[in-house]
Design a protein around this motif. Structure first.
Motif, PDB file in Angstrom:
ATOM      1  N   VAL A 124       0.856  -1.188   0.000  1.00 22.78           N
ATOM      2  CA  VAL A 124       0.000   0.000   0.000  1.00 22.78           C
ATOM      3  C   VAL A 124       0.897   1.245   0.000  1.00 22.78           C
ATOM      4  O   VAL A 124       1.728   1.419   0.884  1.00 22.78           O
ATOM      5  CB  VAL A 124      -0.945   0.017   1.217  1.00 22.78           C
ATOM      6  CG1 VAL A 124      -1.780   1.296   1.233  1.00 22.78           C
ATOM      7  CG2 VAL A 124      -1.858  -1.211   1.182  1.00 22.78           C
ATOM      8  N   GLU A 125       0.705   2.088  -1.018  1.00 27.26           N
ATOM      9  CA  GLU A 125       1.541   3.274  -1.216  1.00 27.26           C
ATOM     10  C   GLU A 125       0.640   4.483  -1.444  1.00 27.26           C
ATOM     11  O   GLU A 125      -0.486   4.340  -1.938  1.00 27.26           O
ATOM     12  CB  GLU A 125       2.451   3.046  -2.426  1.00 27.26           C
ATOM     13  CG  GLU A 125       3.291   4.225  -2.865  1.00 27.26           C
ATOM     14  CD  GLU A 125       4.341   4.640  -1.865  1.00 27.26           C
ATOM     15  OE1 GLU A 125       3.948   5.139  -0.786  1.00 27.26           O
ATOM     16  OE2 GLU A 125       5.548   4.487  -2.162  1.00 27.26           O
ATOM     17  N   ASP A 126       1.117   5.672  -1.080  1.00 28.22           N
ATOM     18  CA  ASP A 126       0.271   6.848  -1.283  1.00 28.22           C
ATOM     19  C   ASP A 126       0.463   7.461  -2.666  1.00 28.22           C
ATOM     20  O   ASP A 126      -0.489   7.962  -3.264  1.00 28.22           O
ATOM     21  CB  ASP A 126       0.499   7.892  -0.181  1.00 28.22           C
ATOM     22  CG  ASP A 126       1.787   8.669  -0.344  1.00 28.22           C
ATOM     23  OD1 ASP A 126       2.792   8.068  -0.804  1.00 28.22           O
ATOM     24  OD2 ASP A 126       1.808   9.860  -0.012  1.00 28.22           O
ATOM     25  N   LEU A 127       1.681   7.394  -3.215  1.00 26.75           N
ATOM     26  CA  LEU A 127       1.976   8.103  -4.452  1.00 26.75           C
ATOM     27  C   LEU A 127       3.004   7.338  -5.271  1.00 26.75           C
ATOM     28  O   LEU A 127       4.014   6.889  -4.738  1.00 26.75           O
ATOM     29  CB  LEU A 127       2.526   9.499  -4.110  1.00 26.75           C
ATOM     30  CG  LEU A 127       3.133  10.315  -5.233  1.00 26.75           C
ATOM     31  CD1 LEU A 127       2.067  10.742  -6.229  1.00 26.75           C
ATOM     32  CD2 LEU A 127       3.854  11.542  -4.674  1.00 26.75           C
ATOM     33  N   ILE A 128       2.747   7.229  -6.578  1.00 24.18           N
ATOM     34  CA  ILE A 128       3.711   6.629  -7.494  1.00 24.18           C
ATOM     35  C   ILE A 128       4.172   7.698  -8.471  1.00 24.18           C
ATOM     36  O   ILE A 128       3.356   8.283  -9.197  1.00 24.18           O
ATOM     37  CB  ILE A 128       3.102   5.455  -8.296  1.00 24.18           C
ATOM     38  CG1 ILE A 128       2.527   4.375  -7.375  1.00 24.18           C
ATOM     39  CG2 ILE A 128       4.145   4.870  -9.252  1.00 24.18           C
ATOM     40  CD1 ILE A 128       3.538   3.524  -6.680  1.00 24.18           C
ATOM     41  N   SER A 129       5.485   7.968  -8.490  1.00 23.38           N
ATOM     42  CA  SER A 129       6.032   8.896  -9.489  1.00 23.38           C
ATOM     43  C   SER A 129       7.006   8.115 -10.374  1.00 23.38           C
ATOM     44  O   SER A 129       6.596   7.522 -11.369  1.00 23.38           O
ATOM     45  CB  SER A 129       6.686  10.102  -8.819  1.00 23.38           C
ATOM     46  OG  SER A 129       7.661   9.692  -7.869  1.00 23.38           O
ATOM     47  N   THR A 130       8.281   8.075  -9.999  1.00 20.15           N
ATOM     48  CA  THR A 130       9.236   7.301 -10.793  1.00 20.15           C
ATOM     49  C   THR A 130       9.297   5.835 -10.373  1.00 20.15           C
ATOM     50  O   THR A 130       9.950   5.028 -11.040  1.00 20.15           O
ATOM     51  CB  THR A 130      10.647   7.907 -10.683  1.00 20.15           C
ATOM     52  OG1 THR A 130      11.063   7.869  -9.319  1.00 20.15           O
ATOM     53  CG2 THR A 130      10.658   9.345 -11.184  1.00 20.15           C
ATOM     54  N   GLY A 131       8.635   5.495  -9.266  1.00 22.11           N
ATOM     55  CA  GLY A 131       8.532   4.097  -8.853  1.00 22.11           C
ATOM     56  C   GLY A 131       9.705   3.557  -8.060  1.00 22.11           C
ATOM     57  O   GLY A 131       9.657   2.420  -7.583  1.00 22.11           O
ATOM     58  N   GLY A 132      10.755   4.348  -7.886  1.00 25.03           N
ATOM     59  CA  GLY A 132      11.952   3.830  -7.236  1.00 25.03           C
ATOM     60  C   GLY A 132      11.758   3.371  -5.813  1.00 25.03           C
ATOM     61  O   GLY A 132      12.164   2.257  -5.446  1.00 25.03           O
TER      62      GLY A 132
END
Length: 215
Positions: A124-132
């Motif tokens: 569970v994650e709040d935000l995906i940008s570059t995914g690193g």
């Protein structure tokens, strides 16, 4: 709630509480130095009870639909921990979280909470940008013997680099809403001008190119 309805509900919620805030005329500066027309802080959902309810019920819906075999939810540290805990409570599932690094004392855990080899995990994650950062969490869980079914996140930019990284790692992500939907809803509700949408998408497609500022 259909997935389209969920996408648009969460988009409206994030805009209303300024968890996602567009400012194309006065860009924000990211830590990397990139000039960005968007600011995102999904931690604000935790202090807005109605929005928090939409988010956690939305995550539970997505996990039930996309990852029906999930046995454990694991939050990312620190932003995903509260969302994983609340969603796990709604689903009556075990929950834990993954630290950014192992502790230097005690049992020196990096994974907090019980995790048995072979268990099926959703991150569970709040935000995906570059995914690193989220892929580092996936790697830690895999090394511990977990079967990572995928990620459930609140918001994704849909950046090319992030999509490519997730694909290369064989990791599925399902988000409650995304950059394109939020840009569309923001224009409909008057947060930005309709003509700003193309500029925002240009930024999303290549954040290091400042050409979107001159459109």
């Amino acid at each position: 709630m259909t997935r389209t309805e969920l996408n648009e509900t969460i988009a409206r919620d994030l805009l209303e509480i300024h968890a996602v805030f567009f400012r194309p005329e006065e860009p924000f500066t990211w830590a990397s130095g990139i000039q960005s027309p968007v600011y995102c802080d999904n931690r604000l959902t935790l202090t807005a009870p109605e929005v928090r309810g939409h988010v956690e019920n939305g995550l539970a819906q997505v996990i039930r639909e996309e990852y029906p075999d999930a046995e454990v939810l694991m939050g990312t540290s620190t932003a995903g921990i509260a969302h994983a805990a609340i969603t796990a409570h709604l689903m009556n599932l075990p929950m834990g979280y993954v630290r950014s690094g192992a502790k230097d004392h005690g049992r020196q855990n990096q994974i907090e909470g019980r995790l048995d080899p072979g268990q099926k995990v959703v991150v569970v994650e709040d935000l995906i940008s570059t995914g690193g950062s989220v892929l580092e969490v996936v790697d830690v869980l895999r090394q511990a013997g977990a079967e990572v079914l995928g990620i459930a996140s609140i918001f994704t930019y849909g950046m090319k680099k992030g999509l490519e990284r997730l694909a290369a790692a064989g990791v599925k992500n399902v988000s409650l809403t995304n950059f394109d939907v939020i840009a569309k809803v923001a224009a409909e509700q008057g947060y930005i001008r309709p003509e700003d949408i193309a500029r925002l998408i240009a930024f999303r497609n290549n954040p290091s190119d400042t050409g979107w500022m001159r459109q």
